[in-house]
Design a protein around this motif. Structure first.
Motif, PDB file in Angstrom:
ATOM      1  N   LYS A  89       0.861  -1.182   0.000  1.00 15.31           N
ATOM      2  CA  LYS A  89       0.000   0.000   0.000  1.00 15.31           C
ATOM      3  C   LYS A  89       0.896   1.232   0.000  1.00 15.31           C
ATOM      4  N   TYR A  90       0.862   1.989  -1.083  1.00 13.90           N
ATOM      5  CA  TYR A  90       1.655   3.210  -1.165  1.00 13.90           C
ATOM      6  C   TYR A  90       0.755   4.413  -0.910  1.00 13.90           C
ATOM      7  N   TYR A  91       1.165   5.255   0.026  1.00 16.49           N
ATOM      8  CA  TYR A  91       0.380   6.410   0.425  1.00 16.49           C
ATOM      9  C   TYR A  91       0.762   7.630  -0.407  1.00 16.49           C
ATOM     10  N   ASP A  92      -0.250   8.291  -0.974  1.00 18.41           N
ATOM     11  CA  ASP A  92       0.016   9.575  -1.610  1.00 18.41           C
ATOM     12  C   ASP A  92      -0.123  10.661  -0.550  1.00 18.41           C
ATOM     13  N   LEU A  93       0.019  11.914  -0.945  1.00 17.66           N
ATOM     14  CA  LEU A  93       0.035  12.999   0.025  1.00 17.66           C
ATOM     15  C   LEU A  93      -1.308  13.158   0.736  1.00 17.66           C
ATOM     16  N   GLU A  94      -2.398  13.037   0.012  1.00 17.01           N
ATOM     17  CA  GLU A  94      -3.722  13.131   0.626  1.00 17.01           C
ATOM     18  C   GLU A  94      -3.914  12.036   1.668  1.00 17.01           C
ATOM     19  N   GLU A  95      -3.479  10.835   1.350  1.00 15.61           N
ATOM     20  CA  GLU A  95      -3.617   9.726   2.300  1.00 15.61           C
ATOM     21  C   GLU A  95      -2.710   9.922   3.509  1.00 15.61           C
ATOM     22  N   PRO A 186      15.408  23.266  -6.573  1.00 17.41           N
ATOM     23  CA  PRO A 186      16.460  22.523  -7.277  1.00 17.41           C
ATOM     24  C   PRO A 186      16.255  21.016  -7.246  1.00 17.41           C
ATOM     25  N   SER A 187      15.894  20.465  -6.082  1.00 17.60           N
ATOM     26  CA  SER A 187      15.690  19.016  -6.000  1.00 17.60           C
ATOM     27  C   SER A 187      14.395  18.595  -6.683  1.00 17.60           C
ATOM     28  N   GLY A 188      13.391  19.466  -6.635  1.00 12.97           N
ATOM     29  CA  GLY A 188      12.140  19.157  -7.321  1.00 12.97           C
ATOM     30  C   GLY A 188      12.334  19.025  -8.815  1.00 12.97           C
ATOM     31  N   GLN A 189      13.226  19.828  -9.367  1.00  9.45           N
ATOM     32  CA  GLN A 189      13.490  19.776 -10.799  1.00  9.45           C
ATOM     33  C   GLN A 189      14.316  18.556 -11.190  1.00  9.45           C
ATOM     34  N   LYS A 190      14.887  17.881 -10.198  1.00 11.62           N
ATOM     35  CA  LYS A 190      15.733  16.715 -10.475  1.00 11.62           C
ATOM     36  C   LYS A 190      15.065  15.418 -10.026  1.00 11.62           C
ATOM     37  N   LEU A 191      13.744  15.431  -9.882  1.00 12.13           N
ATOM     38  CA  LEU A 191      13.066  14.261  -9.351  1.00 12.13           C
ATOM     39  C   LEU A 191      13.266  13.036 -10.232  1.00 12.13           C
ATOM     40  N   THR A 192      13.292  13.210 -11.546  1.00 14.72           N
ATOM     41  CA  THR A 192      13.500  12.057 -12.441  1.00 14.72           C
ATOM     42  C   THR A 192      14.810  11.355 -12.119  1.00 14.72           C
ATOM     43  N   GLY A 241      10.036   0.637   1.500  1.00 10.97           N
ATOM     44  CA  GLY A 241      10.353   1.986   1.954  1.00 10.97           C
ATOM     45  C   GLY A 241      10.773   2.929   0.846  1.00 10.97           C
ATOM     46  N   VAL A 242      11.728   2.507   0.020  1.00  9.75           N
ATOM     47  CA  VAL A 242      12.224   3.378  -1.046  1.00  9.75           C
ATOM     48  C   VAL A 242      11.113   3.689  -2.040  1.00  9.75           C
ATOM     49  N   GLN A 243      10.338   2.668  -2.408  1.00 13.27           N
ATOM     50  CA  GLN A 243       9.231   2.894  -3.349  1.00 13.27           C
ATOM     51  C   GLN A 243       8.195   3.850  -2.766  1.00 13.27           C
ATOM     52  N   GLN A 244       7.933   3.721  -1.446  1.00 15.48           N
ATOM     53  CA  GLN A 244       6.973   4.626  -0.799  1.00 15.48           C
ATOM     54  C   GLN A 244       7.485   6.068  -0.854  1.00 15.48           C
ATOM     55  N   ALA A 245       8.763   6.261  -0.591  1.00 14.18           N
ATOM     56  CA  ALA A 245       9.336   7.608  -0.615  1.00 14.18           C
ATOM     57  C   ALA A 245       9.227   8.219  -2.008  1.00 14.18           C
ATOM     58  N   LEU A 246       9.522   7.444  -3.039  1.00 11.82           N
ATOM     59  CA  LEU A 246       9.459   7.958  -4.407  1.00 11.82           C
ATOM     60  C   LEU A 246       8.020   8.202  -4.846  1.00 11.82           C
ATOM     61  N   HIS A 247       7.114   7.310  -4.446  1.00 11.01           N
ATOM     62  CA  HIS A 247       5.694   7.475  -4.772  1.00 11.01           C
ATOM     63  C   HIS A 247       5.160   8.769  -4.154  1.00 11.01           C
ATOM     64  N   MET A 248       5.516   9.006  -2.904  1.00 11.74           N
ATOM     65  CA  MET A 248       5.049  10.202  -2.214  1.00 11.74           C
ATOM     66  C   MET A 248       5.687  11.452  -2.808  1.00 11.74           C
ATOM     67  N   ALA A 249       6.981  11.373  -3.137  1.00 12.18           N
ATOM     68  CA  ALA A 249       7.672  12.534  -3.704  1.00 12.18           C
ATOM     69  C   ALA A 249       7.047  12.959  -5.033  1.00 12.18           C
ATOM     70  N   ALA A 250       6.716  11.976  -5.863  1.00  9.58           N
ATOM     71  CA  ALA A 250       6.094  12.303  -7.151  1.00  9.58           C
ATOM     72  C   ALA A 250       4.753  13.006  -6.947  1.00  9.58           C
ATOM     73  N   ASP A 251       3.995  12.563  -5.947  1.00 10.97           N
ATOM     74  CA  ASP A 251       2.706  13.205  -5.676  1.00 10.97           C
ATOM     75  C   ASP A 251       2.896  14.595  -5.084  1.00 10.97           C
TER      76      ASP A 251
END
Length: 343
Positions: A89-95, A186-192, A241-251
């Motif tokens: 279960k990956y949580y987005d920002l709203e969740e 700066p970090s937001g622009q480098k999310l990819t 954990g890593v996937q959750q962090a990336l999923h949340m960051a993208a949202d």
């Protein structure tokens, strides 16, 4: 007896009760909302130091010493002691906002039950005091805190609160806050690039022995405290954990855009309801907050008498202050908290 009623520091939570010499005093709850990755373990040292600064030894307490209890919990999807489900279960920002809001309400309901004996009897002419809460948000935790404040105010004004405990959010301390236009940082622009690195880190973690992994973490992080190394290793070794962090960051990039809060949420409105006192502590050259974004927020929201107090760090403290600068930030936060409760 509930674990919330006893002091504890665990992988997924932190709690320290009030040390007030007068047990009849209702403590103000300080609730810590972490950034991303949302592991409360990164904040153990910071919260422990904050506890010491806000709760002096009993012998040093005075009638004016306000009692505080401090609580924090890892964000959803980052809980290391929770047995992972077969389907993650990956949580987005709203969740995450809903998750934190529920944790806060459950905590207040739990601890209020442990202090019933100190409350006035039902037929007393002395009204029972409503619990008071101060939110501390770090990074995206500041955005979560602002949304919780907005929703709490709306529910209170509309009389639609579903919480079993009525409480007031009297203040907020936002540390290195990412509350507007995070994608322009700066970090937001480098999310990819961050996504690619995250995938590589997950692959390497699976191949590297635990001892070597910790040595590499210690080297990369510049010899941090042992608990930081252990928390990072546990995060990297966790199933999701890593996937959750990336999923949340993208949202976060999609969601945290323009200022979406009204004046009363920012504490700038002459409304009848108590206005929450807010402090914003910004860094310079913060890779998660563009310089222009920070200056625009201060210009728009920080120039009004009685509005939020906005501070720009002149000491070079980094966005990830918990790694080596917990002492300095805890002292600043303690002063802000005492300022909030002084009115």
């Amino acid at each position: 007896m509930s674990s919330h009623r006893q002091p504890h520091i665990s992988t997924d939570s932190f709690f320290h009760p009030s040390t007030a010499s007068d047990p009849s005093l209702s403590p103000t709850t300080i609730y810590m909302i972490s950034g991303n990755p949302g592991l409360i373990g990164y904040y153990h040292s910071f919260l422990s130091i904050l506890t010491e600064k806000l709760n002096p030894p009993t012998a040093q307490q005075t009638p004016k010493t306000p009692p505080f209890q401090i609580y924090g919990h890892s964000l959803g999807g980052f809980e290391l002691t929770k047995t992972p489900a077969s389907k993650p279960k990956y949580y987005d920002l709203e969740e995450q906002i809903c998750f934190v809001q529920q944790k806060l309400e459950d905590f207040l309901a739990d601890v209020s039950g442990s202090s019933e004996q100190t409350q006035p009897p039902t037929n007393s002419l002395v009204p029972a005091s409503r619990p008071k809460v101060i939110l501390i948000g770090h990074s995206v935790g500041s955005y979560i805190a602002m949304e919780i404040l907005r929703r709490h105010r709306e529910r209170s004004m509309n009389g639609t609160t579903s919480s079993s405990v009525d409480f007031d959010i009297i203040g907020g301390v936002m540390l290195f806050p990412t509350v507007v236009d995070i994608a322009k940082s700066p970090s937001g622009q480098k999310l990819t690039l961050a996504v690619v690195v995250g995938v590589l880190v997950r692959i390497l973690t699976a191949l590297i022995p635990g001892g070597l992994l910790r040595a590499l973490i210690r080297f990369y992080m510049g010899s941090p405290q042992d608990n930081m190394v252990d928390t990072t290793a546990a995060f990297l070794e966790s199933d999701y954990g890593v996937q959750q962090a990336l999923h949340m960051a993208a949202d976060e990039m999609r969601t945290i855009t323009s200022d979406r809060w009204s004046d009363d949420v920012w504490g700038m409105s002459a409304v009848k309801d108590p206005v929450t006192r807010l402090f914003f502590y910004f860094g310079r050259n913060d890779h998660w907050v563009a310089e222009r974004t920070r200056d625009e927020v201060i210009e728009l929201r920080g120039r009004t008498d009685g509005g939020p107090k906005m501070i720009v760090c002149e000491e070079g403290l980094p966005h990830a202050f918990v790694l080596k600068n917990s002492e300095a930030v805890a002292k600043k936060v303690a002063d802000m908290v005492l300022d909030i409760v002084s009115d």
